[in-house]
Design a protein around this motif. Sequence first.
Motif, mmCIF file in Angstrom:
data_model
loop_
_atom_site.group_PDB
_atom_site.id
_atom_site.type_symbol
_atom_site.label_atom_id
_atom_site.label_comp_id
_atom_site.label_asym_id
_atom_site.label_seq_id
_atom_site.Cartn_x
_atom_site.Cartn_y
_atom_site.Cartn_z
ATOM 1 N N ALA A 60 0.835 -1.203 0.000
ATOM 2 C CA ALA A 60 0.000 0.000 0.000
ATOM 3 C C ALA A 60 0.866 1.247 0.000
ATOM 4 O O ALA A 60 1.832 1.364 0.753
ATOM 5 N N GLY A 61 0.529 2.175 -0.901
ATOM 6 C CA GLY A 61 1.283 3.410 -1.027
ATOM 7 C C GLY A 61 2.424 3.332 -2.018
ATOM 8 O O GLY A 61 3.026 4.358 -2.353
ATOM 9 N N GLN A 62 2.752 2.141 -2.503
ATOM 10 C CA GLN A 62 3.861 1.978 -3.442
ATOM 11 C C GLN A 62 3.367 1.965 -4.882
ATOM 12 O O GLN A 62 2.235 1.582 -5.176
ATOM 13 N N LYS A 63 4.262 2.375 -5.752
ATOM 14 C CA LYS A 63 3.994 2.240 -7.184
ATOM 15 C C LYS A 63 4.391 0.845 -7.635
ATOM 16 O O LYS A 63 5.438 0.321 -7.239
ATOM 17 N N GLY A 83 0.660 1.527 -11.675
ATOM 18 C CA GLY A 83 -0.053 2.501 -10.869
ATOM 19 C C GLY A 83 0.359 2.389 -9.410
ATOM 20 O O GLY A 83 1.379 1.767 -9.076
ATOM 21 N N THR A 84 -0.440 2.998 -8.545
ATOM 22 C CA THR A 84 -0.150 3.014 -7.115
ATOM 23 C C THR A 84 -1.148 2.144 -6.371
ATOM 24 O O THR A 84 -2.353 2.210 -6.622
ATOM 25 N N VAL A 85 -0.663 1.336 -5.447
ATOM 26 C CA VAL A 85 -1.532 0.484 -4.638
ATOM 27 C C VAL A 85 -2.142 1.314 -3.521
ATOM 28 O O VAL A 85 -1.434 2.057 -2.832
ATOM 29 N N SER A 86 -3.438 1.207 -3.359
ATOM 30 C CA SER A 86 -4.106 1.941 -2.280
ATOM 31 C C SER A 86 -5.122 1.042 -1.595
ATOM 32 O O SER A 86 -5.513 0.006 -2.123
ATOM 33 N N GLU A 87 -5.523 1.473 -0.410
ATOM 34 C CA GLU A 87 -6.605 0.802 0.323
ATOM 35 C C GLU A 87 -7.740 1.799 0.479
ATOM 36 O O GLU A 87 -7.621 2.792 1.195
ATOM 37 N N GLN A 90 -14.380 -2.430 6.019
ATOM 38 C CA GLN A 90 -13.110 -2.955 5.556
ATOM 39 C C GLN A 90 -12.632 -2.160 4.342
ATOM 40 O O GLN A 90 -13.385 -1.413 3.718
ATOM 41 N N ALA A 91 -11.356 -2.324 4.021
ATOM 42 C CA ALA A 91 -10.770 -1.627 2.887
ATOM 43 C C ALA A 91 -10.776 -2.512 1.651
ATOM 44 O O ALA A 91 -10.712 -3.740 1.746
ATOM 45 N N VAL A 92 -10.857 -1.870 0.497
ATOM 46 C CA VAL A 92 -10.745 -2.555 -0.789
ATOM 47 C C VAL A 92 -9.373 -2.233 -1.374
ATOM 48 O O VAL A 92 -9.012 -1.065 -1.542
ATOM 49 N N THR A 93 -8.609 -3.257 -1.678
ATOM 50 C CA THR A 93 -7.291 -3.068 -2.290
ATOM 51 C C THR A 93 -7.473 -2.709 -3.757
ATOM 52 O O THR A 93 -8.172 -3.415 -4.494
ATOM 53 N N GLU A 94 -6.852 -1.612 -4.180
ATOM 54 C CA GLU A 94 -7.014 -1.118 -5.548
ATOM 55 C C GLU A 94 -5.669 -0.682 -6.117
ATOM 56 O O GLU A 94 -4.715 -0.391 -5.380
#
Length: 609
Positions: A51-54, A111-115, A126-130
């Motif tokens: 999460a937060g990384q490209k 792209g960038t990983v986010s929750e 809960q969070a969705v990983t995108e």
Amino acid sequence: MPSKSSARLAALTVAAVCSTVATMVVVPSAAHADTVHIHDIQGTTRLSPLAGQKVTDVAGIVTGVRTYGSSRGFWIQDTAPDADRATSEGVFVFTSSKPTVAVGDSVTVTGTVSEFVPGGASSGNQAVTEIVKPTVTVISSGNAVPAPVVVDARSVPAAYTPAGDAAASGSVNALTLRPKKYALDYYESLEGMNVQVKNARVVTATDPYTELWVTVKPDENDNRRGGTVYGAYTSQNTGRLQIQSLGAVADFPTANVGDSLKGATTGPLDYNQFGGYTLVANEIGTLKQGGLKRETTRKQSRGELAVATYNVENLDPSDATFEEHAAAIVNNLQSPDILSLEEIQDNNGATKDGTVAADQTVRKLIDAIVAAGGPAYDWRSIDPVDLADGGEPGGNIRQVFLFNPARVSFTDRPGGDATTATGVTKDHGKAALTVSPGRIDPANAAWTNSRKPLAGEFAFRGKTVILIANHFSSKGGDQGLHSQFQPPARSSETQRHLQATAVNSFVKDILKVQKNADVITLGDINDFEFSDTTKLLEDDGALWSAIKSLPKSERYTYDYQGNSQVLDQILVSPSISRGCDFDYDSVHINAEFNDQISDHDPQVLRFKP
């Protein structure tokens, strides 16, 4: 669960997964491999280790495309899965604008990983990983989509969820997924993947927002009408799954409880704000109707008093449902002697102009009942202070007593208004109200922005019966059963507990004056028959919830997110509960049907005072 307004809020749109409020959750980075696969992004917990990384050139086959709402994007799935069942092989790519890819495209995504937390962090969801801010390259088209994972009674564990980590405020986010042990972990391990259910029974009817709920466990807490009963906080229904569609709205099945989607329903497994794990279907099964019919209760005998409660869902003179409500009261409820109605709005509905009177609303309903062949009911109520009782802003909802003067008389004791409290006195050795109709302790902080109980004194065949009509505060604000916090917080209980304590105290005042007084507390309690709210109402045996006289499989008045559950109750004093001459009926005419005129089923109690 929620009242009508909160339940509708909980299904605002099929694009609700894309709440405009998002939370980005950043966790410590893992080592970045040369080639990143989707299972590396998903990891073995609910939050991505990246999460937060490209990430660069993440490969996958497009399994679904969402072109509507504010969460436009597409799902991709890796064709080379790893051996770890905890790691999902699918992920959502958020494009914001309409995607240009198609199902079957082989793509790489940078792209960038986010929750993304639908509804924001305060929702408890809960969070969705995108993958966000993507650059997408189409390698080829027309490829076979990865075979769907079949979700069924054998694959979904019986246990619902692990307890949350106490050191993380009860969150399960950081816990390693155990998909063979817990249902929520199992669903999370499939987040974003192509999944399938077969021959699934509908357990919540199609709503106006093009969604329904099915169960993949047909025997799990089932009832005879096809639903799945929610009977305890510790007995979650693990087979429930929401169904939406990536296809045209017009093609979505219009289903009732007990219908089924025959064949395969297939598509990506998503998670949204208003229901949690959701199969967003590219392919949806063929609707097979179960033939569910609306129930009709029996007619009370001459010596029985029939008392009913019915939430008529924000009824005002502009509504088109008066004839239908009247037909339900006359035919399905068999014209009860007394009706406690909840959500009667003022004469101009939601218009905010200071109007609080509801005489036009009530008169229109009474006239419709007469036209339907029912009695010419009389009525009693108390107008609220403008905008003080919650509900739809401007609507000024309140409880109203309807009663059949040919069978029941009302004992009027003047002085009742929105701010005057009724009390208990003794009249010829019997308990009596000082004000009838009257409100119970309206200045109590328990009733802030909520409906105040309406008390009334009735006489039937020479016997006094005291009724207390209620509409407790809603469940709005509670964390969902699918929350990241386990067990989920039920913050709305705090006010209902105060309300239950106030009503119980008033009933005890009556019973102190007359031990064998016939007292009935009824209405939309907005809580379950097993809840602490009900226990506080019943405290010291002052009352007993009569719906518990029914078999557990028949205890429900409402249907929410695949759970048939109790919100409406009729509680009775010991003089009634200890007798052998009463019966109770939850009359299922609304909650299970897609064409409901209210989201609540009415309840009827018959007894001999």
